[in-house]
Design a protein around this motif. Structure first.
Motif, short mmCIF file in Angstrom:
data_model
loop_
_atom_site.label_atom_id
_atom_site.label_comp_id
_atom_site.label_asym_id
_atom_site.label_seq_id
_atom_site.Cartn_x
_atom_site.Cartn_y
_atom_site.Cartn_z
N ASP A 183 0.80 -1.10 -0.08
CA ASP A 183 0.04 -0.25 -0.05
C ASP A 183 0.74 1.24 0.02
O ASP A 183 1.57 1.62 0.87
CB ASP A 183 -0.92 0.07 1.17
CG ASP A 183 -1.85 1.15 1.26
OD1 ASP A 183 -1.78 1.94 -0.02
OD2 ASP A 183 -2.58 1.26 2.20
N CYS A 184 0.98 1.92 -1.20
CA CYS A 184 1.81 3.02 -1.31
C CYS A 184 1.49 4.18 -0.70
O CYS A 184 1.97 5.16 -0.53
CB CYS A 184 2.33 3.46 -2.70
SG CYS A 184 3.27 1.75 -3.47
N THR A 185 0.03 4.12 -0.23
CA THR A 185 -0.31 5.44 0.73
C THR A 185 -0.10 5.24 1.98
O THR A 185 -0.11 6.22 2.86
CB THR A 185 -1.90 5.36 0.27
OG1 THR A 185 -2.52 4.30 0.91
CG2 THR A 185 -2.33 5.72 -1.27
N ALA A 186 0.15 4.21 2.39
CA ALA A 186 0.55 3.98 3.92
C ALA A 186 2.03 4.33 4.09
O ALA A 186 2.82 4.23 3.09
CB ALA A 186 0.31 2.34 4.19
N PRO A 187 2.34 4.53 5.40
CA PRO A 187 3.78 4.75 5.73
C PRO A 187 4.88 3.43 5.12
O PRO A 187 4.43 2.52 5.24
CB PRO A 187 3.80 4.60 7.44
CG PRO A 187 2.34 5.08 7.67
CD PRO A 187 1.60 4.51 6.61
#
Length: 791
Positions: free
Chosen positions: A135-139
């Motif tokens: 998940d590239c939106t997560a840290p």
């Protein structure tokens, strides 16, 4: 008391820094996660329905007939995967499978069963969106860099900058292990007990050169006779018989000089410079004698002595140690005749008058930042010297308890009556054998599952060893001390400064040298019978061309796509003959515009063509594999066992391409060769030492190729266009390799988002190398550190 006598004490202090004794024998084992736990294959976990219903049938139908435990085609064994949890333990193999299936290379077109488009898409999507989904939106997970020692190049460079000596003591160390294509990877840089002896010997050697003992010199006189003095071309040496002996004389009738290019002045002091001379005046003017030390005039005088009654003319100068030119010159010859003459019988140098001592070298001034004026000042001076040196060596401020231990060592040496310069060597040696110098150490987060920003000192160290392969300089250290490295615009300015600094040549030597395999060329020995024009000058020129090409792109901040194609290169006369470039003379390299489209970029440079050939012939497989892996960034499996090499060319008929058609008769071989061979065939117009040719084995070369995705080309020019059309693959490849090198660790599946970001930043930044470097430096993996959690 000698430094060697106190070695045990030095090591004790150097190592008593909270390290476990295991730091010397740390090794790593690279084992397959499946092989490491055989129970995984024997005891299936609760397999998810997607893997059981879609993925495992795909493997059984299209893959396992070749990639099973018995055949292991291409080094892949796929019949052991029985669940998603099991597959997650070997994500890299599955990513390789995704690349092969997505590119059309697998299953091979000649296979009995070929997946339908929807089956193929489902398989690829499952790997991308389930198995390796991030998940590239997560840290982002910054990963964890293993503590590691300095490799040989880093050790030599750091010693140069820390101690100010031009020594390379690490040349005597064992070779560094290589992982992921580079020799700065923490997981493979093991530490052997033998290295302690090597580090001890290196420290002795470095300190002996950096802090040589002070030498005392007495005044010394040296006389040079005419036969010892080189003269200018128009000057004349004559020989006369005096008292039955032949005596050489120097006579200047036109402007001239007698000169010694190098005279060593051993110490700072006053020196006399004397010339025994005579003259013949003309039109009432005596000859003028000029005496010089280097470019400094010491004496200018009229010579009134006459032939046979020479006089000594003397000048005095205060000068420092070193080699300088000494010269006696005739300054006023007659304009219209040779009637005015200056005769020179000898030159004499005397000094230092009253004696003198040797000057400390620049290295001593760098290290000894304080000196005691009296005995009571010794401890204070020692603390200053050790604090400054340890901070630079450890790449961070020295702790009070560390400094206290070092000062105790100084007191021990000082109590034996050693001079300050000798006594300070003992704690300095302790610093040079300390793990804090030898290792790149970073503080872990407080919890195993946590992560943290690395300190600014650690950031400065990462940045410096990335771009310079050495310790941070004064400016990086100053910014780290003020916590200003992460201020807006500062990192960008530092990256630009560092890439233009001469020390950035380390990026060429250590990154490009390994990525482009330039280091391997030294060991190559092309067959002289097959290639009589091969010589050592061509070997050196081939390496230098690629180094200068890489340096030009770095220094001028040009587009990295010029690695794929460019209309210029760097050649000297030897390489210009090789490339058929006219009007180039001299051994120095210069940038030239290529005369045609045969060559362009690194793929057609002699270095690459040479390092991917066999001693007697080209190797389309090696060349194709090199382009496939180092330009397109794809993974080529190893060849199956027991596959024979092609026999030497004279035993076969036809071109190498025609010979390889027989080799690809095996379907397992053909599947891999379909990916690699076309890329290599596109370069067949270049022989094994990189020279252009039109025929091979007396037959016309076919340099055409078709890639598994349908891309077609004919010859090196069209091949380069094909590679440029796949520029995104190259951007991703370069980003992956440079990030691996910058971090000192292999990349994991969770680094996918970072690589995607780097690729976009590079593209939006005009494909300039600085955009990629800055993107890496600003990324989470470079700026942060994760704890040692279980994977």
């Amino acid at each position: 008391m000698t430094l060697r006598f106190l070695s045990v004490a030095a090591v004790a202090v150097g190592l008593s820094t909270g390290f476990a004794t295991g730091w010397l024998t740390r090794t790593t084992a690279a084992t397959s996660p499946i092989a490491a736990d055989p129970q995984v294959a024997k005891t299936p976990a609760a397999a998810d329905s997607t893997f059981k219903d879609k993925i495992q049938p795909f493997l059984n139908t299209y893959c396992n007939s070749c990639h099973n435990s018995d055949k292991a085609a291409g080094g892949m064994v796929l019949d052991v995967y029985i669940s998603e949890a099991h597959a997650r333990k070997d994500r890299k193999t599955w990513e390789q499978m995704r690349q092969l299936v997505a590119s059309g290379a697998m299953p091979p077109k000649r296979a009995k069963a070929v997946p339908k488009p929807d089956e193929k898409k489902a398989f690829i999507d499952w790997i991308e969106n389930t198995l390796n989904k991030v998940d590239c939106t997560a840290p982002k997970d910054p990963g964890r860099v293993t503590m590691r020692r300095l490799n040989r190049a880093e050790y030599n460079n750091t010693i140069r900058d820390l101690a100010g000596v031009n020594l390379t003591p690490a040349d005597d160390f064992p070779s560094d292990d290589v992982g992921y294509g580079f020799d700065n990877i923490g997981d493979v840089l093991s530490m052997q007990p033998l290295m302690i002896e090597k580090y001890m010997a290196a420290a002795d050697k470095v300190l002996a050169a950096a802090l040589p003992p002070v030498r005392t010199f007495t005044s010394h006189k040296q006389t040079f006779r005419p036969q010892q003095l080189p003269v200018s071309p128009k000057s004349a040496k004559t020989r006369e018989k005096i008292n039955g002996k032949d005596v050489d004389r120097i006579e200047f009738k036109t402007e001239g000089r007698a000169r010694l290019e190098k005279y060593n002045f051993p110490a700072t002091g006053e020196y006399y410079f004397r010339a025994k001379a005579w003259g013949v005046p003309h039109e009432g003017k005596s000859p003028v004698l000029v005496l010089k030390f280097g470019d400094q005039e010491v004496l200018r005088t009229s010579v009134d002595a006459v032939r046979g009654k020479s006089k000594v003319y003397e000048g005095k100068i205060r000068i420092g140690p070193g080699e300088r030119r000494i010269e006696a010159a005739f300054d006023n010859p007659a304009a219209d005749s040779k009637s005015r003459i200056l005769g020179l019988d000898s030159i004499e140098v005397e000094g230092p008058i009253g004696g003198g001592t040797s000057e400390p070298p620049a290295s001593a001034k760098l290290i000894l930042t304080a000196k005691p004026k009296t005995d009571s000042d010794k401890l204070s001076a020692a603390r200053t010297v050790l604090s400054d040196f340890a901070m630079r060596a450890f790449r961070r401020p020295v702790k009070p308890e560390e400094l206290a231990r070092l000062v105790k060592l100084f007191e021990l040496a000082d109590s034996k009556g050693d001079r300050f310069e000798a006594a300070i060597k003992l704690p300095l040696k302790a610093i040079l054998v300390s793990p804090h110098f030898l290792f790149r150490i970073e503080e872990d987060p407080k919890t195993a599952d946590g992560e943290k920003l690395i300190s600014e000192y650690e950031l400065a160290t990462r940045l410096s060893y990335f771009l310079w392969s050495t310790m941070p300089d004064a400016e990086l250290t100053r910014l780290a001390a003020k916590n200003e490295l992460r201020k807006p615009g500062v990192l960008q300015a530092q990256v630009q400064r560092m890439l233009k600094d001469p020390k950035a040549v380390a990026l060429t030597e250590n990154f490009a040298g390994q990525w482009l395999m330039l280091r391997n060329i030294e060991r190559l020995t092309p067959d002289k019978a097959s290639f009589p024009k091969w010589d050592e000058k061509l070997r050196d020129a081939a390496v230098r061309e690629t180094e200068l090409f890489f340096e030009h792109i770095v220094r001028e901040d040009r587009s990295v796509l010029e690695f794929l194609d460019a209309d210029y290169s760097f050649v000297n006369d030897r390489l210009s003959w090789h490339y058929d470039i006219p009007n180039i003379s001299g051994n120095h390299f210069r940038k030239v515009k290529l005369p045609d489209r045969r060559r362009g970029g690194i793929v057609t440079q002699t270095s690459m063509l040479l390092v991917t050939s066999n001693p007697t012939r080209t190797s389309p497989v090696k060349r194709g594999k090199w382009v496939y892996e180092n330009i397109l960034g794809l993974s080529a499996p190893p060849p199956p066992p027991d596959v024979p090499e092609l026999p030497p060319t004279p035993e076969l008929k036809g071109t190498v391409r025609q010979q390889m058609d027989q080799h690809r008769a095996n379907a397992i071989c053909a599947s891999c060769h379909a990916k690699l061979d076309p890329l290599g065939f596109g370069l067949e117009n270049f022989d094994a030492i990189g020279r252009w040719r039109s025929t091979d084995n007396k037959q016309k070369i076919d340099a055409s190729g078709v890639l598994p995705d349908g891309s077609k080309f004919d010859g090196p020019e069209e091949l380069r266009k094909t590679l440029l059309a796949k520029a995104d693959l190259f951007r991703h490849c370069l980003a992956e390799k440079l990030t691996t090198y910058a971090l000192g660790r292999g990349l994991e599946y969770y680094d996918k988002c970072v690589l995607d970001d780097l690729q976009l930043k590079m593209k939006s930044g005009g494909d300039k190398l600085s955009a990629l470097v800055l993107g890496i430096v600003e990324s989470d993996p470079f700026q942060k550190r994760r704890g040692k959690r279980s994977e």
